[in-house]
Write a protein that holds these residues in place. Structure first.
Motif, PDB file in Angstrom:
ATOM      1  N   TRP A   1      26.229  33.138  46.438  1.00 57.12           N
ATOM      2  CA  TRP A   1      25.985  32.724  45.065  1.00 57.12           C
ATOM      3  C   TRP A   1      26.703  33.659  44.097  1.00 57.12           C
ATOM      4  CZ3 TRP A   1      23.299  35.965  41.677  1.00 57.12           C
ATOM      5  CH2 TRP A   1      23.004  35.421  40.431  1.00 57.12           C
ATOM      6  N   TRP A   2      26.613  34.953  44.378  1.00 57.86           N
ATOM      7  CA  TRP A   2      27.186  35.910  43.454  1.00 57.86           C
ATOM      8  C   TRP A   2      28.719  35.827  43.435  1.00 57.86           C
ATOM      9  CZ3 TRP A   2      30.318  40.176  43.093  1.00 57.86           C
ATOM     10  CH2 TRP A   2      30.267  40.784  41.838  1.00 57.86           C
ATOM     11  N   ILE A   3      29.287  35.668  44.622  1.00 65.45           N
ATOM     12  CA  ILE A   3      30.754  35.542  44.669  1.00 65.45           C
ATOM     13  C   ILE A   3      31.172  34.313  43.862  1.00 65.45           C
ATOM     14  CG2 ILE A   3      32.746  35.163  46.180  1.00 65.45           C
ATOM     15  CD1 ILE A   3      31.260  36.598  48.365  1.00 65.45           C
TER      16      ILE A   3
ATOM     17  N   PRO B   1      35.020  43.796  41.768  1.00 62.94           N
ATOM     18  CA  PRO B   1      33.650  43.911  41.228  1.00 62.94           C
ATOM     19  C   PRO B   1      32.618  44.263  42.295  1.00 62.94           C
ATOM     20  CG  PRO B   1      34.207  41.610  41.521  1.00 62.94           C
ATOM     21  CD  PRO B   1      35.425  42.396  41.922  1.00 62.94           C
ATOM     22  N   SER B   2      31.543  44.902  41.866  1.00 61.22           N
ATOM     23  CA  SER B   2      30.408  45.102  42.776  1.00 61.22           C
ATOM     24  C   SER B   2      29.373  44.018  42.454  1.00 61.22           C
ATOM     25  CB  SER B   2      29.774  46.472  42.601  1.00 61.22           C
ATOM     26  OG  SER B   2      30.576  47.313  41.834  1.00 61.22           O
ATOM     27  N   PRO B   3      28.582  43.644  43.440  1.00 62.39           N
ATOM     28  CA  PRO B   3      27.653  42.529  43.228  1.00 62.39           C
ATOM     29  C   PRO B   3      26.459  42.902  42.363  1.00 62.39           C
ATOM     30  CG  PRO B   3      27.490  43.331  45.475  1.00 62.39           C
ATOM     31  CD  PRO B   3      28.517  44.168  44.804  1.00 62.39           C
ATOM     32  N   THR B   4      26.605  42.759  41.078  1.00 62.46           N
ATOM     33  CA  THR B   4      25.526  43.130  40.167  1.00 62.46           C
ATOM     34  C   THR B   4      24.817  41.903  39.610  1.00 62.46           C
ATOM     35  OG1 THR B   4      27.129  43.078  38.421  1.00 62.46           O
ATOM     36  CG2 THR B   4      26.663  45.227  39.371  1.00 62.46           C
TER      37      THR B   4
ATOM     38  N   ILE C   1      35.553  42.115  46.818  1.00 62.84           N
ATOM     39  CA  ILE C   1      34.200  42.494  46.428  1.00 62.84           C
ATOM     40  C   ILE C   1      33.852  43.862  47.005  1.00 62.84           C
ATOM     41  CG2 ILE C   1      31.768  41.810  46.499  1.00 62.84           C
ATOM     42  CD1 ILE C   1      33.459  39.725  45.065  1.00 62.84           C
ATOM     43  N   GLU C   2      33.291  44.714  46.156  1.00 59.12           N
ATOM     44  CA  GLU C   2      32.873  46.044  46.607  1.00 59.12           C
ATOM     45  C   GLU C   2      31.383  46.039  46.896  1.00 59.12           C
ATOM     46  OE1 GLU C   2      34.164  49.300  44.237  1.00 59.12           O
ATOM     47  OE2 GLU C   2      36.226  48.909  44.814  1.00 59.12           O
TER      48      GLU C   2
ATOM     49  N   ILE D   1      33.713  33.942  40.588  1.00 58.09           N
ATOM     50  CA  ILE D   1      34.887  33.062  40.623  1.00 58.09           C
ATOM     51  C   ILE D   1      34.784  32.013  39.509  1.00 58.09           C
ATOM     52  CG2 ILE D   1      36.101  31.308  42.000  1.00 58.09           C
ATOM     53  CD1 ILE D   1      35.415  33.032  44.460  1.00 58.09           C
ATOM     54  N   GLN D   2      33.593  31.456  39.315  1.00 62.92           N
ATOM     55  CA  GLN D   2      33.409  30.444  38.266  1.00 62.92           C
ATOM     56  C   GLN D   2      33.661  31.038  36.885  1.00 62.92           C
ATOM     57  OE1 GLN D   2      33.421  27.423  38.863  1.00 62.92           O
ATOM     58  NE2 GLN D   2      33.136  27.784  41.042  1.00 62.92           N
ATOM     59  N   TRP D   3      33.145  32.239  36.672  1.00 60.49           N
ATOM     60  CA  TRP D   3      33.360  32.868  35.378  1.00 60.49           C
ATOM     61  C   TRP D   3      34.839  33.088  35.115  1.00 60.49           C
ATOM     62  CZ3 TRP D   3      30.782  32.884  31.217  1.00 60.49           C
ATOM     63  CH2 TRP D   3      29.402  32.912  31.223  1.00 60.49           C
ATOM     64  N   PHE D   4      35.503  33.602  36.125  1.00 63.66           N
ATOM     65  CA  PHE D   4      36.927  33.847  35.946  1.00 63.66           C
ATOM     66  C   PHE D   4      37.662  32.538  35.655  1.00 63.66           C
ATOM     67  CE2 PHE D   4      38.203  38.268  37.639  1.00 63.66           C
ATOM     68  CZ  PHE D   4      37.207  38.836  36.868  1.00 63.66           C
ATOM     69  N   LYS D   5      37.294  31.507  36.376  1.00 68.51           N
ATOM     70  CA  LYS D   5      37.940  30.204  36.139  1.00 68.51           C
ATOM     71  C   LYS D   5      37.689  29.752  34.716  1.00 68.51           C
ATOM     72  CE  LYS D   5      38.484  27.965  40.549  1.00 68.51           C
ATOM     73  NZ  LYS D   5      37.679  27.322  41.562  1.00 68.51           N
ATOM     74  N   LYS D   6      36.462  29.947  34.271  1.00 66.81           N
ATOM     75  CA  LYS D   6      36.095  29.534  32.925  1.00 66.81           C
ATOM     76  C   LYS D   6      36.981  30.214  31.888  1.00 66.81           C
ATOM     77  CE  LYS D   6      31.497  28.276  32.607  1.00 66.81           C
ATOM     78  NZ  LYS D   6      30.122  28.675  32.678  1.00 66.81           N
ATOM     79  N   PHE D   7      37.345  31.447  32.194  1.00 71.22           N
ATOM     80  CA  PHE D   7      38.180  32.189  31.256  1.00 71.22           C
ATOM     81  C   PHE D   7      39.656  32.105  31.635  1.00 71.22           C
ATOM     82  CE2 PHE D   7      34.027  33.893  30.374  1.00 71.22           C
ATOM     83  CZ  PHE D   7      34.036  33.866  28.992  1.00 71.22           C
ATOM     84  N   TRP D   8      39.982  31.078  32.378  1.00 72.80           N
ATOM     85  CA  TRP D   8      41.368  30.768  32.750  1.00 72.80           C
ATOM     86  C   TRP D   8      42.070  31.939  33.431  1.00 72.80           C
ATOM     87  CZ3 TRP D   8      42.162  28.867  27.064  1.00 72.80           C
ATOM     88  CH2 TRP D   8      41.320  27.787  26.847  1.00 72.80           C
TER      89      TRP D   8
END
Ligand code: GLU
Length: 550
Positions: free
Chosen positions: A82-84, A39-42, A71-72, A88-95
C-alpha cells in the motif's frame, strides 16, 4: 594459520560471490547517467520529497536519463505494498516520471537493476561487507550498547566527538587470531560490523558538490556501523552498495546528508568503486516569528504534500512553485512566459540556490491565484473536477450533472477587464459554485447570513410579484440595475447616498442587493450579482425568490 579471508568466511559463510561478480551482473547503464529517489516508508510524503523527486526526475528527463525509486526500509519500519503504491501514485499525480520502481514484494525482475526495495538486497550488502572484512577494512564488533553509551558519556565530558574510533573501539586493533577466537566463542555471532575508517582526526577534505561547488569538511574517523544487530545494512553501507550496483550517477539528497560525504567517499574507496556526483540542495525553511526554521512534520501541515492537494491548490501550480524554489531563473522565466511548460525549463544544478529556500504560503497563494486566473475555464473545470472526485465527490457529481451550467458559473467575470481573479484554491471554486445547484440550496440556506428586518414576508411577496413580471436577463447590467431601482423605490429604498439622507428613505439599495445575494446565493459575498442571475436563468431566479419563506 588463520587469515583475514578466514575471518570473512566465518562471518559470512554463505556468501560465495565477490564485488567483481556483482559488478558484472549489473553493468553500467547504456545511458550512463541516472538519478534516484529513496524514500523510507513513513506513510507521509514530505514536501521535501516532492521537491527532491521533482528535481531528480526533471534533471534525469531533460537529459534522456533514468530516474528510479528505491525504498529504504532497513530501519525495520513496516513496509507494505500500500505504501509503495501511495508514493508511486503521488509522484504520478505530480507528473513525476518514474522509469523504474519497486514491484511488490520486491523481487520481481522487471528492470535490470532490481530489486528496488532495500531489505531485498541484503545479500548484496553481505558480499560487499565480507570483502571489506577480508581486506581488513571492516571488523566484527562485540561492544554492547551500555559500553558504547559509557564511552560516549566520557567523550562528551572530555569535549571529544562522541565517535567510536581508535582506542575507543575495543576490537579495532585486535589480531586475526584474537578475532577468530572471539568468533569461535560466540558461535560466529557479533553485535555489529564496523568500518575500519582510515580517517585522520586532524585532516580536512575538499570535495565537489554539483550544487555547492567545492566543499570543505573535516575527515571522517568514525568506525561507523555497516551491518546492524539485525544483520541489515545501515544507510551508509546501503548507499554505497546500491548506488554503485544500480549505477546511479547523481545522488540528489537532503542537505542533512552533506556531513556524511567524507564517510561515503571513504567507503567508495574501500570498495574500490567510482564515486557518484553529489548534489545537496538547500533546505526548505519557513519563517515564524521572524525566525527561520525547518518545516516540521508535526507542527506544519504544509510539510505534508497531501495538504496542498486537500487544501485545494492545483497540481500545476504546486509544481510551478517547486520549480520556483529549485531555480530563481524559473520564476523569472515563468513570469515572462506564463504559457511555457515547466518541462521546457532546463535545470542547471550549478545555478541552484545554495542558501535556504523559504516556503512562503503568501507567495504560494499569489502563484496559485495567478495560475488559476490564467488557465481557460474548461481547464479550470477539469482540474476542479479531478480534485473534487477525490475530496468532495458530491461536488464532482453535481459538476458533471450539468457541465455547461458549471462552466458558466465558474466563468463569471473571468478574463474580463474587471476580472477580480476570484480563485486561489479549489475550495474557492467550490464555495462559489455550490449555491448554483438547486439541490444544495436548502442546506446552504440554513446557515444564511441575517437580513435586515425590513424584509418581511409581505414585502418580499410584493417585490417578487412585481419583479418577476419585468425581469429581463438579456438587458445590460446598467439597465437591469435601473429597473431594479425603479421597483424598489416604491418600497422606500434609497438608490444613492443623497436619497438616503432624505427622511423618507429607510433602506439603501445595497440592502436590497444583499437580500438578492442571500436569497439567490445563500451568501453575503458572491460573484457579480447580475452575472450570477444570468447564469441561473430567469426561471431559476424567480423560483428561488418565490420559494423564500421568511
Ligand atoms: N531515506 C533517506 C531520507 O529520507 C534518503 C536519503 C537519500 O536520498 O539518500 O533521508
Amino acid at each position: 594459520m588463520t587469515t583475514r579471508k578466514d575471518i570473512a568466511d566465518i562471518t559470512f559463510p554463505d556468501v560465495k560471490e565477490t564485488i567483481a561478480d556483482l559488478k558484472k551482473k549489473f553493468p553500467p547503464r547504456e545511458n550512463p547517467i541516472c538519478t534516484r529517489f529513496a524514500p523510507s516508508p513513513t506513510g507521509f510524503l514530505h514536501i521535501w520529497a516532492l521537491f527532491t523527486g521533482t528535481l531528480a526526475s526533471r534533471f534525469a528527463e531533460q537529459n534522456w536519463w533514468t530516474f528510479f525509486l528505491r525504498i529504504e526500509d532497513t530501519d525495520q519500519k513496516r513496509l507494505t505494498e500500500w505504501w509503495i503504491d501511495i508514493i508511486i501514485q503521488w509522484f504520478k499525480k505530480f507528473w513525476i516520471k518514474i522509469d523504474e520502481w519497486p514491484i511488490w514484494p520486491g523481487n520481481a525482475d522487471v528492470w535490470n537493476y532490481w530489486p528496488y526495495i532495500q531489505s531485498k538486497r541484503k545479500y548484496f550488502y553481505e558480499v560487499f561487507v565480507k570483502e571489506l572484512i577480508s581486506k581488513w577494512l571492516a571488523y566484527p564488533c562485540w561492544m554492547t550498547e551500555e559500553e558504547i553509551n559509557q564511552i560516549r558519556e566520557n567523550q562528551t565530558k572530555s569535549k571529544l566527538v562522541p565517535w567510536i574510533y581508535w582506542k575507543y573501539s575495543v576490537r579495532r586493533d585486535k589480531s586475526i587470531e584474537e578475532i577468530a577466537q572471539k568468533l569461535k566463542d560466540t558461535n560466529g555471532k557479533y553485535e555489529v560490523i564496523r568500518f575500519r575508517s582510515p580517517g585522520d582526526l586532524a585532516k580536512k577534505i575538499i570535495f565537489h558538490d554539483e550544487i555547492r561547488w567545492d566543499v570543505n569538511m573535516i575527515d571522517n574517523y568514525n568506525d561507523v556501523v555497516l551491518i546492524k544487530w539485525d544483520w541489515l545494512p545501515t544507510y551508509h553501507m546501503a548507499h554505497v552498495v546500491d548506488y554503485h550496483l544500480m549505477r546511479v550517477s547523481h545522488v540528489i539528497r537532503a542537505e542533512e546528508w552533506l556531513t556524511s560525504v567524507p564517510l561515503h567517499l571513504q567507503l567508495f574507496k574501500a570498495c574500490d568503486l567510482g564515486v557518484p556526483k553529489y548534489c545537496h540542495p538547500a533546505q526548505i525553511l519557513k519563517i515564524e516569528d521572524g525566525k527561520k526554521r525547518k518545516l516540521s512534520k508535526r507542527k506544519d501541515p504544509e510539510a505534508n504534500v497531501e495538504f496542498f492537494f486537500e487544501k485545494w491548490y492545483p497540481i500545476q501550480w504546486i509544481i510551478e512553485y517547486i520549480m520556483w524554489i529549485i531555480s530563481s531563473e524559473f520564476e523569472w522565466r515563468q513570469l515572462n512566459n506564463p504559457e511555457k511548460s515547466y518541462k521546457d525549463f532546463e535545470i542547471k544544478l550549478d545555478k541552484m540556490n545554495h542558501a535556504w529556500a523559504l516556503f512562503d504560503l503568501v507567495k504560494l497563494d499569489s502563484v496559485s491565484n495567478n495560475y488559476m486566473s490564467r488557465i481557460s475555464t474548461d481547464q479550470l473545470y477539469e482540474e476542479t473536477l479531478e480534485w473534487a472526485k477525490q475530496y468532495n465527490p458530491k461536488l464532482a457529481e453535481l459538476m458533471q450533472s450539468d457541465a455547461e451550467y458549471t462552466k458558466a458559473a465558474i466563468n463569471i467575470e473571468r478574463h474580463t477587464e474587471k476580472d477580480p481573479k476570484r480563485f486561489t484554491t479549489f475550495r474557492d471554486v467550490e464555495n462559489q459554485i455550490l449555491f448554483f445547484y438547486d439541490s444544495e440550496r436548502e442546506t446552504l440556506f440554513e446557515t444564511k447570513p441575517i437580513l435586515p428586518e425590513i424584509f418581511n414576508q409581505a414585502l418580499i411577496n410584493n417585490f417578487v410579484s412585481k419583479y418577476s413580471n419585468i425581469l429581463d436577463l438579456n438587458m445590460w447590467t446598467e439597465e437591469r440595475f435601473n429597473q431594479l431601482k425603479e421597483v424598489w423605490k416604491n418600497f422606500w429604498f434609497a438608490c444613492n447616498n443623497a436619497e438616503f439622507k432624505q427622511w423618507w428613505y429607510v433602506w439603501k439599495i445595497w440592502d436590497l442587493a444583499m437580500f438578492l445575494r442571500i436569497v439567490l446565493c445563500c451568501a453575503s459575498q458572491t460573484p457579480d450579482l447580475f452575472s450570477v442571475m444570468k447564469v441561473m436563468g430567469k426561471d431559476r431566479v424567480i423560483k428561488r425568490l418565490t420559494l423564500i419563506k421568511w
